[in-house]
Each structure stands twice: as structure tokens, then as C-alpha cells.
Design a protein around this motif. Sequence first.
Motif, mmCIF file in Angstrom:
data_model
loop_
_atom_site.group_PDB
_atom_site.id
_atom_site.type_symbol
_atom_site.label_atom_id
_atom_site.label_comp_id
_atom_site.label_asym_id
_atom_site.label_seq_id
_atom_site.Cartn_x
_atom_site.Cartn_y
_atom_site.Cartn_z
ATOM 1 N N ALA A 1 84.800 7.208 68.479
ATOM 2 C CA ALA A 1 85.723 8.342 68.259
ATOM 3 C C ALA A 1 85.233 9.129 66.976
ATOM 4 N N SER A 2 85.110 8.391 65.982
ATOM 5 C CA SER A 2 84.574 8.727 64.779
ATOM 6 C C SER A 2 83.193 9.879 64.806
ATOM 7 N N LEU A 3 82.498 9.431 65.948
ATOM 8 C CA LEU A 3 81.035 10.258 66.086
ATOM 9 C C LEU A 3 81.398 11.716 66.469
ATOM 10 N N GLY A 4 82.665 11.851 66.989
ATOM 11 C CA GLY A 4 82.947 13.114 67.772
ATOM 12 C C GLY A 4 83.821 13.890 66.539
ATOM 13 N N GLU A 5 84.835 14.864 66.989
ATOM 14 C CA GLU A 5 85.705 15.616 66.282
ATOM 15 C C GLU A 5 86.806 14.682 66.366
ATOM 16 N N VAL A 6 87.378 14.687 65.054
ATOM 17 C CA VAL A 6 88.930 13.826 64.900
ATOM 18 C C VAL A 6 89.681 14.714 64.180
ATOM 19 N N SER A 7 90.692 15.145 64.787
ATOM 20 C CA SER A 7 91.670 15.943 64.261
ATOM 21 C C SER A 7 92.892 15.392 63.814
ATOM 22 N N PHE A 8 93.013 14.006 64.186
ATOM 23 C CA PHE A 8 94.424 13.109 63.675
ATOM 24 C C PHE A 8 93.712 12.587 62.500
#
Length: 222
Positions: free
Chosen positions: A110-117
Motif C-alpha cells: 500500500a505504501s508503494l501507491g498513493e496513501v491518503s489516510f
Amino acid sequence: MAPKTDKQNDIIEKTAAFVAEKLKDAESGHDWWHILRVWNNTKLILQEEEADAFVCELTALLHDIADSKFHGGDETVGPRVAGEFLSSLQVEPSVIEHVQQIILNMSYKASLGEVSFHSKELEVVQDADRLDAIGAIGVARAFNYGGYKNREIYNPEIPVIENQSKEAYKQTTAPTINHFYEKLLLLKDKMNTKAAKNIAAGRHQFMESFLQQFYGEWNGER
């Protein structure tokens, strides 16, 4: 940090029992014992960090209740199962939503993509999970999962791929040794909390020593 209430402790106990039963036959790198270690890591970090212990402990217990890697890559299964279970215990909707958001955003991929939270609770549980991916336990889990997926231990002809995208990481079939360079050795510098950074330092050094020994034996050295 306010102490947990008796009701919250009861919910945590029921959650632990649910997860232990649900994951009793899981792949051993993502089974109940992994959950227990992450739960213990979470409580260890909370001795030094300020965060909502109830949210952190629930998330630690439920974070791999339906890991996407064992569900065709579907990243919505885990948060949904966690939410359904917590709803059955009449946990407050705001707490359920927080737990679900952490589960959805805490993994390495998940950290390799966009993290909005983002939240302090995410930092704590993410660190607790990452600590279980390094050190002696991390080495054992890496090779266990590699064997589970029938991957080579090492192949010097297959290069390490740095700075992988989320999709590339999810689809990799590289040897387990490559995984050290593509994830495990990177985790020390990705810890969020001071407490986890201190713990990670020694575990990281262990992996460095392991790799040195591994290459020596691979090359036929004494």
C-alpha cells in the motif's frame, strides 16, 4: 494514554479468540502466531508512544484476517471482514472505520501507491507489523513464504529490482534473497515511531549478518 475500559478489554479478548480460530490453518508467516507477535509489538510500542490503544490493538489483531495475497489480490476483503466482525460486537462505527482504514493502508505494498489516510494509530500498528518482517523472525517468514510459493532461494542471474511500483511488487516471483533488497532491508528506515526505530536497528543488523553468511556459504567459503 487513557487506559482501556472493561468493555473494550472484553471486545479485544473476543477479537483475539475470533482471529485465532479464523487463522488456525493459515500459511505460517501470516497465521495466529504472526498476529500474536504483531499484537505484542503493538503493546510494546504503546509503552513509549501516545495513541488510542483500543484502535491499535483491534487493528493489530485483525490486520491479516483476510490478507489480499491469499484472496486474489482483493484489498477490500480484509477491511470488510474486520468491519463485519466488529459490527457484530456493536463497536462504535467511528472505531470500525478507523480500523478499516488502517488495514487498507498499512501494508508495504500500500505504501508503494498513493496513501491518503494517516493517523498515529496507523503508524503504531504499521511499525508493529514491519518489526515482524525483519530480524530472525523476518528471515524465517521470508523463506517460509518463498517455499509456500515455490520460489527459488537465490538465483544470481535474477537481478534485484529497486523502486518497484505497487503492481510490480504484487506480481513478483523473484527468489527470496531478492526480497531482502526489495523490501526487508528497506523497512528500518521506514519505521514511523522512535520506539520502533530503536527496535528495528538490531533486527536490521541481524539480517545484514545473515546475508553475509549466506553469500559466504553460497560461494563455498569456510
